[in-house]
Design an enzyme around this catalytic site. Structure first.
Site, PDB file in Angstrom:
ATOM      1  N   HIS A 125       0.597  -0.441   0.897  1.00 17.25           N
ATOM      2  CA  HIS A 125       0.234   0.444  -0.216  1.00 17.25           C
ATOM      3  C   HIS A 125      -1.150   1.072  -0.038  1.00 17.25           C
ATOM      4  O   HIS A 125      -1.470   2.057  -0.694  1.00 17.25           O
ATOM      5  CB  HIS A 125       0.317  -0.297  -1.558  1.00 17.25           C
ATOM      6  CG  HIS A 125      -0.779  -1.268  -1.825  1.00 17.25           C
ATOM      7  ND1 HIS A 125      -0.659  -2.630  -1.616  1.00 17.25           N
ATOM      8  CD2 HIS A 125      -2.031  -1.088  -2.309  1.00 17.25           C
ATOM      9  CE1 HIS A 125      -1.776  -3.235  -1.953  1.00 17.25           C
ATOM     10  NE2 HIS A 125      -2.630  -2.321  -2.373  1.00 17.25           N
ATOM     11  N   ASP A 155       4.728  -5.597   2.230  1.00 16.54           N
ATOM     12  CA  ASP A 155       3.520  -4.811   1.986  1.00 16.54           C
ATOM     13  C   ASP A 155       2.493  -4.976   3.112  1.00 16.54           C
ATOM     14  O   ASP A 155       1.293  -5.087   2.871  1.00 16.54           O
ATOM     15  CB  ASP A 155       2.883  -5.188   0.638  1.00 16.54           C
ATOM     16  CG  ASP A 155       1.932  -4.110   0.120  1.00 16.54           C
ATOM     17  OD1 ASP A 155       1.957  -2.988   0.668  1.00 16.54           O
ATOM     18  OD2 ASP A 155       1.160  -4.376  -0.817  1.00 16.54           O
ATOM     19  N   SER A 229      -7.668  -4.899  -1.352  1.00 19.67           N
ATOM     20  CA  SER A 229      -6.322  -4.917  -0.761  1.00 19.67           C
ATOM     21  C   SER A 229      -6.390  -4.713   0.747  1.00 19.67           C
ATOM     22  O   SER A 229      -7.035  -3.787   1.231  1.00 19.67           O
ATOM     23  CB  SER A 229      -5.462  -3.817  -1.379  1.00 19.67           C
ATOM     24  OG  SER A 229      -5.134  -4.113  -2.705  1.00 19.67           O
ATOM     25  N   GLY A 285      22.112 -17.290   5.451  1.00 19.06           N
ATOM     26  CA  GLY A 285      23.487 -17.017   5.065  1.00 19.06           C
ATOM     27  C   GLY A 285      23.977 -17.826   3.887  1.00 19.06           C
ATOM     28  O   GLY A 285      25.160 -18.196   3.833  1.00 19.06           O
TER      29      GLY A 285
END
Length: 472
Positions: A125, A155, A229, A285
């Site tokens: 982002h 992200d 971030s 699975g």
């Protein structure tokens, strides 16, 4: 007569001396004793200082020392500037002066150098929709960066800068060894400030903020703010154990909790991007959910922690290894599974063909089954339904390079999609303009979609014709 008068005077003088002595010593002593007794009713305060000799460096043994960790990480954390060209709404002034609707929008964040040759990991982002990415090192030198690859689901993004000299870098640590209560540092560039270090502890692990059990963050109370971030979460040894990603906030600033992508997940994503150009997920699975008191009661078990298997997907490693519906997964490779995000978080560090040892409970007996993880070829996509990867011969036959096949429509939205010609057998090619090379791409496109905006789906119908629909 004279003798009697002398005797009387001596007696009087003796009396005066006796009375004076009594007043001076006896009554004053009683008054002093009374005063002491009154003071004794007050609280008694005990000094906290002792003369016991403390060992050398005893303070450092009690309080953590972050100096070494900060020195290892500061020069390896960089400032990331993202310049994007966006289309702003047209105003009367724009019409009058003939100004363009397209304008530059600048965003900032942090990144971590992970190799001396200039590879940098940050958040997706931070650089999303960037037309230009620039990197500023801690020594104020700036470079233009190339975007190598991204993964929207976790992200994580990988950048590269070219330099004439080796750069300071941080090696990935083992986030599985991080403990709740352990001291950590958050290093980044909040509010465009260079090289800021904050400290806190690990508050929790395997946090999912999406509500869809797709995330597995490390939660910490180290202060993280806008601009942090993509920065580093570091332990006291200076090991990189996470990439700071999000905060819990109502006003956009830090109020107590922040979240980081564990280093083991980030390292796996980076390695996949470098080697394959995209992320290779290995799937177990199984379908099911985390146990709690309510679920345990409904299922008739006393076990309240673990992952309950309600269904085993056909042609997967779980089916081939013998995992069955009703099994309760307690550990994978010795890592305890108490909730769904524990399981998904650990599996995100694995690749197709990796073998994991699954510890499970079946009929009150504990079993350990080795399971070979396979590449995800079938997935349930919200709104759309079940999709499957195309084989190379299918792609060649259709003369396309990408796409996934619709195997089953979503029960709720299927009738609505059919009205627009969308049906089983169609080839889904793009979601919101993103090309779909695998079911993982389809999943991430839906998971990262803002449902306040229309969803654009492009597909090839069963007659081989290209179509698109808009879902609002």
């Amino acid at each position: 007569m004279k003798k009697i008068l002398t005797l009387v005077c001596v007696s009087a003088l003796g009396g005066l001396l006796t009375l004076g002595g009594y007043k001076l010593f006896v009554e004053d002593g009683k008054q002093e004793q009374l005063t002491v007794e009154q003071v004794s009713d007050l609280p008694i305060y005990v000094p906290t200082h002792t003369n016991v000799t403390s060992p050398t460096n005893s303070i450092s043994n009690i309080a953590p020392n972050f100096v070494e960790a900060a020195e290892k990480s500061l020069d390896a954390v960089v400032h990331v500037k993202n310049t994007a060209i966006v289309s702003a709404p047209m105003t009367m002034q724009d019409l009058f002066y003939g100004r363009s609707q397209q304008r530059a929008q600048v965003g900032t964040g942090s990144g971590v150098i992970i190799s001396p040759t200039g590879y940098i990991v940050t958040n997706n982002h931070v650089i999303q929709n960037a037309n230009e990415i620039s990197i500023t090192l801690n020594n104020n030198r700036s470079y233009m960066a190339e975007l190598i690859g991204t993964d929207e689901t976790t992200d994580i993004a990988l950048l590269k800068i070219e330099t004439d000299e080796d750069l300071p870098f941080m090696a990935f640590g083992d986030s599985d060894n991080a403990k709740i209560g352990e001291w950590v540092l958050a290093v980044g560039n909040p509010f465009n400030l260079n090289s800021t270090v904050t400290a806190g502890i690990i508050s929790a692990k395997s946090r999912d903020l999406s509500g869809r059990n797709t995330q597995s963050f490390i939660q910490t109370d180290a202060a993280v703010n806008p601009g942090n971030s993509g920065g580093a979460l570091v332990n006291t040894n200076g090991d990189l154990i996470g990439i700071n990603t999000a905060i819990s906030s109502r006003d956009g600033s830090y109020i107590g909790y922040s979240f980081a992508v564990p280093s083991n997940i980030a390292r796996k994503i980076v390695n996949d991007i470098m080697e394959y150009g995209n992320v290779q997920n290995g799937i177990l699975g199984v379908v099911g959910g985390a146990l709690n008191s309510k679920a345990a009661k409904e299922l008739g078990t006393d076990i309240t922690e673990g992952f309950y298997v309600s269904e085993v997907t056909e042609d997967t490693g779980a089916e081939k290894a013998g995992i069955k519906s009703g099994d309760i997964i307690k550990k994978v490779d010795g890592v305890e599974i108490n909730k769904f995000s524990d399981l998904t978080g650990y599996l995100k560090t694995k690749s197709p063909n990796d073998v994991v040892n699954v510890t499970l409970i079946r009929n009150d007996d504990e079993k350990v089954l080795p399971v070979t993880l396979l590449k995800n070829s079938v997935a349930e996509i919200p709104i759309i339904g079940r999709v499957k990867n195309l084989e190379n011969e299918d792609l060649t036959k259709l003369k396309i390079d990408y796409g996934v096949e619709i195997k089953k429509l979503n029960k709720k939205y299927g009738p609505y999609l059919k009205e627009y010609g969308f049906e089983v057998g169609n080839i889904l090619t793009k979601i919101n303009g993103k090309k779909l090379y695998s079911v993982d791409d389809a999943q991430s496109s839906i998971e990262n979609h803002n449902f306040n905006e229309p969803l654009r789906i492009e597909f090839i119908n069963n007659n081989g014709e290209k179509e698109s629909i808009m879902i609002r």
